[in-house]
Design a protein around this motif. Structure first.
Motif, short mmCIF file in Angstrom:
data_model
loop_
_atom_site.label_atom_id
_atom_site.label_comp_id
_atom_site.label_asym_id
_atom_site.label_seq_id
_atom_site.Cartn_x
_atom_site.Cartn_y
_atom_site.Cartn_z
N GLU A 1 0.80 -1.23 0.00
CA GLU A 1 0.00 0.00 0.00
C GLU A 1 0.84 1.28 0.00
N THR A 2 2.14 1.14 -0.22
CA THR A 2 2.98 2.33 -0.42
C THR A 2 2.99 2.65 -1.92
N SER A 3 3.39 3.86 -2.26
CA SER A 3 3.37 4.30 -3.66
C SER A 3 4.76 4.23 -4.28
N LEU A 4 4.80 3.79 -5.52
CA LEU A 4 6.03 3.77 -6.31
C LEU A 4 5.85 4.69 -7.51
N THR A 5 6.90 5.37 -7.89
CA THR A 5 6.88 6.12 -9.15
C THR A 5 7.74 5.35 -10.15
N VAL A 6 7.11 4.91 -11.23
CA VAL A 6 7.82 4.07 -12.21
C VAL A 6 7.56 4.57 -13.63
N VAL A 7 8.46 4.21 -14.52
CA VAL A 7 8.28 4.47 -15.95
C VAL A 7 7.94 3.13 -16.58
N PRO A 8 6.69 2.92 -16.99
CA PRO A 8 6.26 1.60 -17.48
C PRO A 8 7.18 0.99 -18.52
N ASN A 9 7.60 1.78 -19.51
CA ASN A 9 8.41 1.24 -20.59
C ASN A 9 9.78 0.75 -20.11
N ALA A 10 10.22 1.25 -18.94
CA ALA A 10 11.54 0.86 -18.42
C ALA A 10 11.47 -0.35 -17.49
N LEU A 11 10.26 -0.83 -17.21
CA LEU A 11 10.11 -1.94 -16.28
C LEU A 11 10.54 -3.26 -16.92
N PRO A 12 11.00 -4.21 -16.10
CA PRO A 12 11.37 -5.53 -16.64
C PRO A 12 10.14 -6.33 -17.01
N ALA A 13 10.33 -7.35 -17.82
CA ALA A 13 9.23 -8.27 -18.12
C ALA A 13 8.86 -9.02 -16.84
N MET A 14 7.62 -9.41 -16.75
CA MET A 14 7.15 -10.13 -15.56
C MET A 14 8.01 -11.38 -15.30
N GLY A 15 8.52 -11.47 -14.08
CA GLY A 15 9.30 -12.65 -13.70
C GLY A 15 10.72 -12.68 -14.21
N GLN A 16 11.17 -11.57 -14.85
CA GLN A 16 12.51 -11.58 -15.45
C GLN A 16 13.51 -10.66 -14.76
N ASP A 17 13.11 -9.99 -13.66
CA ASP A 17 14.07 -9.20 -12.89
C ASP A 17 14.96 -10.15 -12.09
N HIS A 18 16.04 -9.64 -11.54
CA HIS A 18 17.03 -10.52 -10.92
C HIS A 18 16.49 -11.22 -9.68
N VAL A 19 15.59 -10.57 -8.93
CA VAL A 19 15.02 -11.21 -7.73
C VAL A 19 14.09 -12.35 -8.13
N SER A 20 13.24 -12.10 -9.11
CA SER A 20 12.31 -13.14 -9.56
C SER A 20 13.06 -14.35 -10.11
N LEU A 21 14.09 -14.08 -10.88
CA LEU A 21 14.89 -15.17 -11.42
C LEU A 21 15.58 -15.96 -10.31
N ALA A 22 15.99 -15.25 -9.26
CA ALA A 22 16.68 -15.89 -8.14
C ALA A 22 15.75 -16.81 -7.36
N VAL A 23 14.51 -16.37 -7.13
CA VAL A 23 13.58 -17.22 -6.37
C VAL A 23 13.13 -18.42 -7.21
N GLN A 24 13.00 -18.23 -8.51
CA GLN A 24 12.65 -19.36 -9.37
C GLN A 24 13.77 -20.39 -9.37
N ALA A 25 15.00 -19.91 -9.39
CA ALA A 25 16.15 -20.82 -9.34
C ALA A 25 16.24 -21.52 -7.99
N ALA A 26 15.91 -20.79 -6.92
CA ALA A 26 15.96 -21.37 -5.58
C ALA A 26 14.92 -22.48 -5.42
N LEU A 27 13.74 -22.27 -5.99
CA LEU A 27 12.70 -23.30 -5.93
C LEU A 27 13.15 -24.55 -6.66
N GLN A 28 13.74 -24.35 -7.83
CA GLN A 28 14.24 -25.50 -8.59
C GLN A 28 15.33 -26.23 -7.82
N GLN A 29 16.22 -25.47 -7.22
CA GLN A 29 17.33 -26.06 -6.47
C GLN A 29 16.82 -26.86 -5.27
#
Length: 306
Positions: free
Chosen positions: A201-229
């Protein structure tokens, strides 16, 4: 009964003779028996000539990636979408094509603008009603929100953007709906900053075009790899089940999972523990915060079924 080959030949003969209704009927019967991009294009072309643009666009989107490979077929798709007043989807498709053909996009943007200007003149009341319903998205249960999100793709770009900026900070809107609107702005290539209410419920200021693809930022990739591991080789059934749940969690955390996921390994351990009833009774402060977020996501998921 005609074979698929005979139906296609009959359709092509009718098309050559300008009998597009007959061509469409022949191609449609063939397509019901065997789906392929080549046959899809023949059917869509025939449907466009008979002005059945909504049906044509729905079929074309089944092979969107194929249509967007060349200027000529991309033009067919965009024209179908414009003719059926699906302006937002037309722009989303155009942005996909722009990745490999930026020059094509410039001419297409002019076509889209002309189509939208015409709609503003000839469909003024319809657009006004659709926009009003879009603004009041949070009045509906989540299932109804999804329906209106789809309907909003008939808005012009300017109207969609205006309403979207309001919805991104609507405190009563379901989080997945907010994410869907934000991700649509990303797909539209919006380059101006917008304010977005995140999961906490906090606010973020973002530029949509600069955002990563869903699930492709480094944190998302890390948790997906951790689940696999942690699970892929130990319990394949549980791993497959939790893959889907993790993907859903990452949607809720978009676009800033790093705000709460301080450890990919811990996030996954908490996910596994909560799903198997084996949570550790002793959690660190950061682990407890992550667990609280996972439980909040679980509660929001329950609203999806209501």
């Amino acid at each position: 009964m005609k074979t698929i080959a005979q139906l296609i030949t009959a359709g092509e003969t009718a098309a050559t003779a300008g009998k597009w209704s007959l061509a469409a009927s022949q191609f449609e019967v063939a397509y019901q028996q065997e789906q392929s991009y080549v046959l899809n294009l023949k059917l869509v072309t025939a449907l466009c000539h008979t002005k059945k643009f909504m049906q044509a666009s729905e079929l074309a989107l089944e092979y969107e990636a194929d249509y967007l490979k060349t200027d000529q077929t991309a033009d067919v798709l965009i024209d179908c979408l414009c003719q059926s007043q699906q302006f937002i989807q037309a722009r989303l498709s155009a942005q996909q094509r722009a990745k490999i053909a930026p020059a094509w996009l410039q001419a297409t943007k002019k076509q889209l603008s002309v189509a939208e200007q015409l709609a503003e003149t000839t469909m003024q009341q319809t657009l006004k009603t659709t926009m009003k319903q879009f603004y009041h998205l949070s009045d509906l249960p989540v299932t109804g929100q999804m329906t209106r999100l789809a309907a909003a793709k008939h808005l012009t770009y300017a109207k969609y953007l205006t309403a979207a900026k309001f919805l991104l900070v609507d405190p009563f809107l379901h989080q997945l709906s907010r994410v869907e609107v934000l991700y649509t702005l990303k797909g539209l290539g919006v380059e101006s900053p917008v304010t977005f209410q995140w999961l906490d419920e906090t606010s973020l200021t973002v530029v949509p075009n600069a955002l990563p693809a869903m699930g492709q930022d480094h944190v998302s990739l890390a948790v997906q790899a951790a689940l696999q591991q942690q699970l892929a080789h130990q319990d394949a059934v549980l791993y497959e089940s939790l893959q889907g749940l993790l993907s859903l969690q990452l949607m809720y955390l978009y676009p800033s999972p790093e705000k709460i996921v301080t450890s990919a390994q811990s996030w996954v351990a908490l996910l596994i523990g909560s799903q198997t009833g084996q949570l550790s009774p002793k959690l660190t402060v950061s682990e407890q915060k992550m667990l609280d977020s996972q439980q909040k996501i679980q509660q929001l998921n329950l609203e999806l079924a209501q």
